[in-house]
Design a protein around this motif. Structure first.
Motif, PDB file in Angstrom:
ATOM      1  N   LYS A  63      -3.645   0.413  -7.698  1.00  0.00           N
ATOM      2  CA  LYS A  63      -3.274   1.833  -7.754  1.00  0.00           C
ATOM      3  C   LYS A  63      -4.451   2.685  -7.246  1.00  0.00           C
ATOM      4  N   SER A  82       6.443  -4.860  -3.519  1.00  0.00           N
ATOM      5  CA  SER A  82       6.621  -4.257  -4.838  1.00  0.00           C
ATOM      6  C   SER A  82       5.671  -3.075  -4.984  1.00  0.00           C
ATOM      7  N   GLY A  83       6.089  -2.105  -5.814  1.00  0.00           N
ATOM      8  CA  GLY A  83       5.252  -0.933  -6.064  1.00  0.00           C
ATOM      9  C   GLY A  83       5.677   0.260  -5.226  1.00  0.00           C
ATOM     10  N   ARG A  84       4.843   1.311  -5.331  1.00  0.00           N
ATOM     11  CA  ARG A  84       5.186   2.590  -4.702  1.00  0.00           C
ATOM     12  C   ARG A  84       3.970   3.139  -3.979  1.00  0.00           C
ATOM     13  N   LYS A  86       2.338   6.547  -1.514  1.00  0.00           N
ATOM     14  CA  LYS A  86       2.510   7.952  -1.119  1.00  0.00           C
ATOM     15  C   LYS A  86       2.026   8.097   0.317  1.00  0.00           C
ATOM     16  N   TYR A 101       7.308   9.618  -0.625  1.00  0.00           N
ATOM     17  CA  TYR A 101       6.966   8.492  -1.498  1.00  0.00           C
ATOM     18  C   TYR A 101       7.878   7.342  -1.081  1.00  0.00           C
ATOM     19  N   GLU A 103       9.276   3.432  -1.888  1.00  0.00           N
ATOM     20  CA  GLU A 103       9.355   2.389  -2.904  1.00  0.00           C
ATOM     21  C   GLU A 103       9.839   1.107  -2.272  1.00  0.00           C
ATOM     22  N   THR A 127       0.996   2.962  -7.366  1.00  0.00           N
ATOM     23  CA  THR A 127       1.001   1.934  -8.418  1.00  0.00           C
ATOM     24  C   THR A 127       0.275   0.743  -7.785  1.00  0.00           C
ATOM     25  N   VAL A 129       0.261  -2.386  -5.739  1.00  0.00           N
ATOM     26  CA  VAL A 129       1.311  -2.767  -4.789  1.00  0.00           C
ATOM     27  C   VAL A 129       1.030  -4.148  -4.189  1.00  0.00           C
ATOM     28  N   SER A 191      17.202   8.932  -7.320  1.00  0.00           N
ATOM     29  CA  SER A 191      17.185   8.151  -8.564  1.00  0.00           C
ATOM     30  C   SER A 191      18.621   7.880  -9.031  1.00  0.00           C
TER      31      SER A 191
END
Ligand code: CMP
Length: 253
Positions: A63, A82-84, A86, A101, A103, A127, A129, A191
């Motif tokens: 992160k 995996s993860g996010r 920016k 962002y 994902e 996060t 990643v 979402s």
């Protein structure tokens, strides 16, 4: 995170843990398993997946790490496992404009690889990643193995261009209230479409402000006014959005 923290992280974390899929049979198997989990690769044969696994490197970034830095030369693209992350721009005075962002599953870094221009933006892990990196020299072989990769690159470029046109329109024709409402609507709708709940999670008021091109104070004031009017509700660190009311608000502007 302040700009000073970001500069420090930049210097600390440029070198991620990296595992070449060629190293051992078990890392190759690990690569094949992770590649198969990415929708674009699900239908590939075992042999094609193994060939593809030999072209990529599995990397992990913590992160806060800068994976890509704006204006640097780059000849690698990334497949987020995996993860996010920016995607953002920083002004010389330290202001930030978040472009997006992303994902997992998603890809980035394809622009410099395709047009050989410097990186268009910073890409920062928000996060921990895990991702695959693919070198420019292997792109055409990768596309031969999986033509869906080329289609996905084109589709993503057009979608991002559309989003950028909408952002430009918002910046030119609409005020901060409209822009914050649009960001809240977009994030909550995404979402709702992926998880079935119109919730904003993992984004602070500052993050929303950088996406809307305004200050944190302004974004917080607008969000609290929307809460008073029953358009959204803050529950702990989540914002639950009434999509119908918010859409009506935006259309009524
Ligand atoms: P590249 O220019 O190589 O490095 C930065 C990357 O950020 C870029 O490739 C794209 O993959 C990604 N990127 C740039 N602009 C956007 C955007 N508006 N939305 C999502 N991703 C973007």
């Amino acid at each position: 995170m302040t700009i000073i923290d970001e500069v420090w992280l930049k210097s600390q974390w440029r070198e991620a843990d990296s595992i070449s899929m060629k190293q051992t049979q078990s890392t190759r198997e690990q690569g094949v398993t992770k590649l198969r989990a990415i929708p674009m690769f699900t239908d590939l044969s075992e042999t094609d997946l193994e060939t593809f696994a030999d072209m990529v490197q599995l990397k992990r970034y913590p992160k806060g790490a800068f994976i890509v830095t704006q204006n640097e030369r780059g000849s690698t693209m990334y497949l987020l496992v995996s993860g996010r992350v920016k995607v953002s721009l920083a002004s010389p005075s330290g202001k930030e404009l978040a472009l997006n962002y992303l994902e997992a599953p998603a890809h980035f870094g394809e622009m410099s690889l395709v047009d050989a221009e410097p990186r268009s933006a910073d890409v920062i892990a928000v996060t921990d990643v895990e991702l695959f990196s693919l070198d420019a020299k292997d792109l055409s072989s990768a596309i031969q193995i999986n033509p869906r990769l080329a289609l996905s690159l084109i589709a993503t470029l057009s979608r991002r261009l559309r989003q950028t046109i909408l952002r430009l329109e918002d910046m030119a024709f609409h005020d901060a209230t409209h822009r914050v409402m649009r960001v809240v609507l977009n994030v909550a709708t995404a979402s709702y479409e992926t998880r079935g709940v119109p919730v904003i999670q993992g984004l602070t008021h500052y993050d929303i402000a950088t996406l809307a091109g305004t200050s944190r104070e302004t974004a917080s004031r607008i969000i609290s006014n929307l809460a008073k009017d029953g358009v959204l509700a803050t529950k702990g660190r989540k914002i639950v959005v009434d999509l119908i009311k918010l859409r009506e608000r935006l259309e009524g502007e």
